[in-house]
Design a protein around this motif. Structure first.
Motif, PDB file in Angstrom:
ATOM      1  N   GLY A  95       0.797  -1.222   0.000  1.00  0.00           N
ATOM      2  CA  GLY A  95       0.000   0.000   0.000  1.00  0.00           C
ATOM      3  C   GLY A  95       0.828   1.269   0.000  1.00  0.00           C
ATOM      4  O   GLY A  95       0.287   2.377   0.065  1.00  0.00           O
ATOM      5  N   GLY A  97       2.397   2.562  -2.429  1.00  0.00           N
ATOM      6  CA  GLY A  97       2.256   3.305  -3.694  1.00  0.00           C
ATOM      7  C   GLY A  97       3.183   2.831  -4.802  1.00  0.00           C
ATOM      8  O   GLY A  97       3.373   3.548  -5.796  1.00  0.00           O
ATOM      9  N   LYS A  98       3.708   1.635  -4.689  1.00  0.00           N
ATOM     10  CA  LYS A  98       4.645   1.112  -5.698  1.00  0.00           C
ATOM     11  C   LYS A  98       3.994   1.052  -7.078  1.00  0.00           C
ATOM     12  O   LYS A  98       4.557   1.497  -8.071  1.00  0.00           O
ATOM     13  CB  LYS A  98       5.125  -0.300  -5.296  1.00  0.00           C
ATOM     14  CG  LYS A  98       5.822  -0.368  -3.953  1.00  0.00           C
ATOM     15  CD  LYS A  98       6.318  -1.773  -3.636  1.00  0.00           C
ATOM     16  CE  LYS A  98       5.214  -2.771  -3.409  1.00  0.00           C
ATOM     17  NZ  LYS A  98       4.394  -2.502  -2.199  1.00  0.00           N
ATOM     18  N   GLY A  99       2.800   0.469  -7.118  1.00  0.00           N
ATOM     19  CA  GLY A  99       2.113   0.305  -8.399  1.00  0.00           C
ATOM     20  C   GLY A  99       1.713   1.647  -8.991  1.00  0.00           C
ATOM     21  O   GLY A  99       1.875   1.879 -10.201  1.00  0.00           O
ATOM     22  N   THR A 100       1.212   2.532  -8.145  1.00  0.00           N
ATOM     23  CA  THR A 100       0.758   3.853  -8.597  1.00  0.00           C
ATOM     24  C   THR A 100       1.915   4.632  -9.212  1.00  0.00           C
ATOM     25  O   THR A 100       1.808   5.186 -10.311  1.00  0.00           O
ATOM     26  CB  THR A 100       0.185   4.642  -7.397  1.00  0.00           C
ATOM     27  OG1 THR A 100      -0.862   3.875  -6.807  1.00  0.00           O
ATOM     28  CG2 THR A 100      -0.324   6.003  -7.813  1.00  0.00           C
ATOM     29  N   ARG A 207      -4.996   3.006   3.290  1.00  0.00           N
ATOM     30  CA  ARG A 207      -5.041   2.868   1.825  1.00  0.00           C
ATOM     31  C   ARG A 207      -5.501   1.471   1.410  1.00  0.00           C
ATOM     32  O   ARG A 207      -6.296   1.312   0.479  1.00  0.00           O
ATOM     33  CB  ARG A 207      -3.661   3.127   1.224  1.00  0.00           C
ATOM     34  CG  ARG A 207      -3.263   4.590   1.238  1.00  0.00           C
ATOM     35  CD  ARG A 207      -1.921   4.720   0.556  1.00  0.00           C
ATOM     36  NE  ARG A 207      -1.377   6.057   0.659  1.00  0.00           N
ATOM     37  CZ  ARG A 207      -0.173   6.407   0.223  1.00  0.00           C
ATOM     38  NH1 ARG A 207       0.604   5.488  -0.329  1.00  0.00           N
ATOM     39  NH2 ARG A 207       0.259   7.641   0.359  1.00  0.00           N
ATOM     40  N   ARG A 211      -8.612   0.426  -0.733  1.00  0.00           N
ATOM     41  CA  ARG A 211      -8.439  -0.326  -1.977  1.00  0.00           C
ATOM     42  C   ARG A 211      -9.259  -1.616  -1.946  1.00  0.00           C
ATOM     43  O   ARG A 211      -9.815  -2.046  -2.948  1.00  0.00           O
ATOM     44  CB  ARG A 211      -6.947  -0.643  -2.182  1.00  0.00           C
ATOM     45  CG  ARG A 211      -6.632  -1.231  -3.556  1.00  0.00           C
ATOM     46  CD  ARG A 211      -5.145  -1.449  -3.774  1.00  0.00           C
ATOM     47  NE  ARG A 211      -4.633  -2.576  -2.996  1.00  0.00           N
ATOM     48  CZ  ARG A 211      -3.347  -2.965  -2.979  1.00  0.00           C
ATOM     49  NH1 ARG A 211      -2.451  -2.277  -3.684  1.00  0.00           N
ATOM     50  NH2 ARG A 211      -2.954  -3.996  -2.275  1.00  0.00           N
ATOM     51  N   GLN A 256       2.383  11.689   0.831  1.00  0.00           N
ATOM     52  CA  GLN A 256       2.030  12.966   0.208  1.00  0.00           C
ATOM     53  C   GLN A 256       1.104  12.649  -0.961  1.00  0.00           C
ATOM     54  O   GLN A 256       1.025  11.495  -1.384  1.00  0.00           O
ATOM     55  CB  GLN A 256       3.305  13.658  -0.311  1.00  0.00           C
ATOM     56  CG  GLN A 256       4.145  14.248   0.808  1.00  0.00           C
ATOM     57  CD  GLN A 256       5.473  14.791   0.308  1.00  0.00           C
ATOM     58  OE1 GLN A 256       6.028  14.289  -0.660  1.00  0.00           O
ATOM     59  NE2 GLN A 256       5.972  15.802   0.979  1.00  0.00           N
TER      60      GLN A 256
HETATM   61  P1  ADP Z   1       1.338  -0.882  -3.630  1.00  0.00           P
HETATM   62  O1  ADP Z   1       1.513  -1.274  -5.075  1.00  0.00           O
HETATM   63  O2  ADP Z   1       2.594  -0.402  -3.011  1.00  0.00           O
HETATM   64  O3  ADP Z   1       0.672  -1.942  -2.807  1.00  0.00           O
HETATM   65  P2  ADP Z   1      -0.655   0.953  -4.683  1.00  0.00           P
HETATM   66  O4  ADP Z   1       0.039   1.774  -5.706  1.00  0.00           O
HETATM   67  O5  ADP Z   1      -1.574  -0.106  -5.183  1.00  0.00           O
HETATM   68  O6  ADP Z   1       0.367   0.382  -3.597  1.00  0.00           O
HETATM   69  O7  ADP Z   1      -1.484   1.976  -3.771  1.00  0.00           O
HETATM   70  C1  ADP Z   1      -2.304   1.488  -2.721  1.00  0.00           C
HETATM   71  C2  ADP Z   1      -3.586   2.323  -2.679  1.00  0.00           C
HETATM   72  O8  ADP Z   1      -3.260   3.638  -2.245  1.00  0.00           O
HETATM   73  C3  ADP Z   1      -4.257   2.466  -4.018  1.00  0.00           C
HETATM   74  O9  ADP Z   1      -5.659   2.437  -3.837  1.00  0.00           O
HETATM   75  C4  ADP Z   1      -3.802   3.839  -4.525  1.00  0.00           C
HETATM   76  O10 ADP Z   1      -4.769   4.460  -5.320  1.00  0.00           O
HETATM   77  C5  ADP Z   1      -3.602   4.604  -3.230  1.00  0.00           C
HETATM   78  N1  ADP Z   1      -2.485   5.543  -3.287  1.00  0.00           N
HETATM   79  C6  ADP Z   1      -1.285   5.358  -3.862  1.00  0.00           C
HETATM   80  N2  ADP Z   1      -0.481   6.416  -3.681  1.00  0.00           N
HETATM   81  C7  ADP Z   1      -1.185   7.298  -2.941  1.00  0.00           C
HETATM   82  C8  ADP Z   1      -0.888   8.600  -2.405  1.00  0.00           C
HETATM   83  N3  ADP Z   1       0.293   9.200  -2.608  1.00  0.00           N
HETATM   84  N4  ADP Z   1      -1.853   9.211  -1.681  1.00  0.00           N
HETATM   85  C9  ADP Z   1      -3.045   8.613  -1.485  1.00  0.00           C
HETATM   86  N5  ADP Z   1      -3.394   7.410  -1.953  1.00  0.00           N
HETATM   87  C10 ADP Z   1      -2.468   6.737  -2.680  1.00  0.00           C
END
Ligand code: ADP
Ligand code: C5P
Ligand code: MG
Length: 274
Positions: A95, A97-100, A207, A211, A256
């Protein structure tokens, strides 16, 4: 493009050496899922059997290329020589934000993004997969899937993308355990560096629960998330420490808004010459 490569990688099934696989899978028995020990060992046994079957069919299938059954440990070195591919590992807690952030980098910089978790979920769902149940249980329990499965899926996907001309790879959510890190760097490619998202558990929990309302993931629930946090601290952080000792980690604060994190990510990459 990524979805296609995932399917191709899966469809070709997973190929690696039986000897090493048995040994490594046996070694995973020391850390079975806490409450499902017997079931897990049974599944691991099934996994070993399945791998044996795959190997046997590869051995006897007419015209199968030798490389398809070459045990990883017998390789004389990494598949890709220095400079042939650029691999950046993307790590951080669940959670964080790696994927995002990886998706943003793909859009702007043309990296190929391979998420180890996505590859595992695709393999789990693939009809006829011999590892489906094994993967499902490890993911639900927040544990690290035996490395042979994940490394083989990644190697297949990287090779396919490289054959199409790709050179720059973001490997997201990998390596999550020291054995994954060592095997990947020994047999596939050294990493350039690791992009690491620092994130408080409280933020990650919020998060992931959000999700979980739409993700359909079996591990976006409080029980699995608690286990994933523990695995992250005990099993995955040592990997970050290992690369940090080699001065190969750039850290970015996750807490952030997405665009602000992304600005920091771009600065971090710049500091590494990208
Ligand atoms: P990971 O791949 O590290 O598990 P994700 O990229 O899937 O994380 O992000 C987890 C959740 O948090 C998703 O629903 C995404 O939309 C949300 N998210 C990602 N980055 C942020 C951010 N900077 N602020 C708020 N929400 C975020
Ligand atoms: O990265 P993601 O959150 O999608 O990973 C989901 C799950 O997949 C992990 O909790 C773990 O069970 C498994 N996984 C793994 N090894 C990796 C990446 C993911 O075992 N390198
Ligand atoms: Mg992810």
């Amino acid at each position: 493009m990524f979805v296609r490569s995932t399917r191709l990688a899966s469809a070709r099934s997973i190929r690696f050496g039986l000897l090493q696989t048995s040994r490594r899978l046996n070694s995973t028995k020391s850390t079975p899922p806490p409450r499902k020990g017997f079931q897990t060992q049974f599944l691991i046994g099934l996994g070993v059997l399945a791998i044996g079957t795959t190997l046997a069919s590869s051995l006897y299938s007419k015209g199968a290329p030798k490389s398809a059954i070459e045990p990883v440990e017998k390789k004389s070195g990494a598949t890709f020589k220095d400079g042939e591919v650029n691999v950046i590992f993307v790590l951080g807690g669940p959670g964080s934000g790696k994927g995002t952030q990886s998706a943003l980098l793909v859009k702007d910089h043309g990296f190929v993004h391979l998420s180890a978790g996505d590859l595992l979920r695709a393999e789990q769902k693939r009809e006829g997969s011999k590892y489906g149940e094994l993967i499902a249980q490890y993911i639900r329990d927040g544990l690290i899937v035996p490395q042979e499965v994940t490394v083989a899926l990644l190697e297949q996907a990287i090779k396919e993308e490289h054959a199409k001309g790709a050179k720059n790879f973001l490997i997201d959510g990998f390596p999550r355990k020291m054995d994954q890190a060592l095997t990947f760097e020994d047999t596939i490619s050294k990493s350039k560096f690791t992009l690491f998202f620092e994130c408080p558990e409280k933020v990650m929990l919020e998060r992931l629960l959000e999700r979980g309302k739409t993700s359909g993931r079996t591990d976006d629930n409080v029980e699995s998330i608690t286990k994933r946090f523990r695995t992250f601290v005990e099993t995955s952080m040592p990997v970050v420490d290992y690369f940090e000792k080699q001065d190969k980690v750039v850290k970015v604060n996750c807490n952030q808004p997405v665009n602000e994190v992304y600005e920091k990510v771009k600065q971090a990459l710049k500091s590494k010459g990208i």
